[in-house]
Design a protein around this motif. Structure first.
Motif, PDB file in Angstrom:
ATOM      1  N   GLY A  87       0.825  -1.192   0.000  1.00 55.28           N
ATOM      2  CA  GLY A  87       0.000   0.000   0.000  1.00 55.28           C
ATOM      3  C   GLY A  87       0.859   1.242   0.000  1.00 55.28           C
ATOM      4  O   GLY A  87       1.943   1.264   0.609  1.00 55.28           O
ATOM      5  N   VAL A  88       0.393   2.266  -0.690  1.00 59.37           N
ATOM      6  CA  VAL A  88       1.098   3.547  -0.736  1.00 59.37           C
ATOM      7  C   VAL A  88       0.123   4.628  -0.309  1.00 59.37           C
ATOM      8  O   VAL A  88      -0.910   4.839  -0.952  1.00 59.37           O
ATOM      9  N   SER A  89       0.443   5.277   0.777  1.00 60.58           N
ATOM     10  CA  SER A  89      -0.401   6.338   1.305  1.00 60.58           C
ATOM     11  C   SER A  89      -0.040   7.673   0.669  1.00 60.58           C
ATOM     12  O   SER A  89       1.128   7.957   0.388  1.00 60.58           O
ATOM     13  N   SER A  90      -1.047   8.490   0.458  1.00 60.33           N
ATOM     14  CA  SER A  90      -0.793   9.825  -0.109  1.00 60.33           C
ATOM     15  C   SER A  90      -0.193  10.774   0.917  1.00 60.33           C
ATOM     16  O   SER A  90       0.390  11.801   0.557  1.00 60.33           O
ATOM     17  N   GLU A  91      -0.317  10.406   2.200  1.00 63.25           N
ATOM     18  CA  GLU A  91       0.234  11.213   3.280  1.00 63.25           C
ATOM     19  C   GLU A  91       1.075  10.329   4.193  1.00 63.25           C
ATOM     20  O   GLU A  91       0.848   9.123   4.285  1.00 63.25           O
ATOM     21  N   PRO A  92       2.064  10.888   4.889  1.00 59.45           N
ATOM     22  CA  PRO A  92       2.851  10.098   5.843  1.00 59.45           C
ATOM     23  C   PRO A  92       1.956   9.481   6.909  1.00 59.45           C
ATOM     24  O   PRO A  92       0.981  10.102   7.360  1.00 59.45           O
ATOM     25  N   LEU A  93       2.285   8.258   7.305  1.00 62.01           N
ATOM     26  CA  LEU A  93       1.500   7.529   8.303  1.00 62.01           C
ATOM     27  C   LEU A  93       2.094   7.760   9.683  1.00 62.01           C
ATOM     28  O   LEU A  93       3.279   7.510   9.915  1.00 62.01           O
ATOM     29  N   SER A  94       1.272   8.231  10.576  1.00 60.57           N
ATOM     30  CA  SER A  94       1.759   8.540  11.915  1.00 60.57           C
ATOM     31  C   SER A  94       2.105   7.259  12.666  1.00 60.57           C
ATOM     32  O   SER A  94       1.495   6.212  12.484  1.00 60.57           O
ATOM     33  N   SER A  95       3.132   7.362  13.523  1.00 67.19           N
ATOM     34  CA  SER A  95       3.564   6.234  14.332  1.00 67.19           C
ATOM     35  C   SER A  95       4.007   6.752  15.687  1.00 67.19           C
ATOM     36  O   SER A  95       4.640   7.808  15.775  1.00 67.19           O
ATOM     37  N   PRO A  96       3.680   6.004  16.762  1.00 68.13           N
ATOM     38  CA  PRO A  96       4.068   6.473  18.092  1.00 68.13           C
ATOM     39  C   PRO A  96       5.528   6.229  18.431  1.00 68.13           C
ATOM     40  O   PRO A  96       6.006   6.689  19.464  1.00 68.13           O
TER      41      PRO A  96
END
Length: 288
Positions: free
Chosen positions: A81-90
């Motif tokens: 999968g490729v997200s159009s926005e950065p994926l948040s991570s804790p």
């Protein structure tokens, strides 16, 4: 050899990946590679399992790419999968720049190639491929990336991986009493009967040797001149060492046979036994 294109189908590519953070993105991909829940546990906890090394591990080809590898179940599949926005991570080591997620599930019956994983990480980390993934608008565009799709990632188990090497062999003219004596002393369940070129002519099983012994024929073998030729089974189904192990195992089940002779270019090189098949298919081995 199984290439990435064989396991990363169009249906398991999400462009764009609509996820509420890294954990949600992993859950979405996991639903595609493990739709029946063979891996067990709460899908929301699988990212934490990967991070801790529980049944898999994580690779970071670049700050924007993430690879998760699970081992378990009976099938092998991949999702991307490729997200159009950065994926948040804790997590501190996942700084929120990740946009490309790749998830690979390796079944217990297949072998993940270390070289394939390294190549996957290197290719996904290359500026050309990463750039192409980030700008891809469809699954077809992703699957057109030959540098990625042609990576040899998974090796199927072959008969050679479970082969019991041939230790003893007999010839058609071997006296029957010698055959029985050898089987009794060495605890052999079967002996191949081979010709001058070591080609398989037949097999003498322990069951047949026992039957002959109980009938008292063995005790008369000296006088009647009985040999392996007289009692061997001539209808012998063989498998080659290059055959897929699962296919050979299915033959054993269908024929209800405890073992199969294994040949290489017509020459017998060993046996494939039920016990060896069970160990190879259902005992988890280190990757390699």
């Amino acid at each position: 050899m199984m290439e990435l294109a064989d396991i990363l189908t169009r249906e398991r590519i999400r462009i764009p990946l609509q996820a509420e953070g890294l954990k949600d993105g992993v859950r979405i991909l996991l639903d595609m590679v493990d739709p029946t829940g063979e891996l067990g546990g709460d899908p929301n906890d699988h990212l934490d399992r990967l991070r801790s090394g529980d049944g898999g591990y994580v690779l970071y080809p670049t700050p924007r790419s993430w690879i998760g590898i699970f081992r378990g179940g009976t099938g092998t599949a991949a999702a991307l999968g490729v997200s159009s926005e950065p994926l948040s991570s804790p997590l501190d080591d996942e700084d929120g720049a990740i946009r490309i997620l790749f998830l690979l599930r390796i079944g217990h019956r297949t072998r993940l190639r270390d070289q394939g994983v390294q190549a996957l990480s290197e290719v996904m980390g290359s500026p050309q491929v990463e750039g192409a993934l980030l700008t891809a608008r469809s699954a077809e565009e992703v699957r057109s990336l030959q540098a990625l799709m042609r990576i040899p990632l998974v090796s199927r188990l072959r008969v050679r991986d479970a082969l019991t090497p041939l230790t003893y062999r007999i010839y058609p003219d071997t006296p029957l009493h010698e055959v029985v004596d050898l089987m009794a002393r060495k605890g052999l369940s079967a002996l191949p009967v081979v010709g001058e070129g070591l080609q398989v002519l037949g097999v003498v099983t322990a069951g047949e040797a026992l039957r002959q012994s109980l009938q008292g024929i063995v005790r008369e073998a000296h006088s009647v001149g009985m040999t392996a030729r007289d009692v061997m089974s001539r209808s012998v189904l063989c498998v080659t060492e290059d055959q897929a192990l699962e296919d050979a195992a299915q033959v054993m089940v269908n024929r209800d046979t405890a073992q199969l002779p294994v040949v290489r270019e017509g020459e017998m090189v060993g046996f494939l036994t039920r016990e060896a098949v069970l160990r190879a298919l259902f005992t988890e081995e280190p990757t390699g």
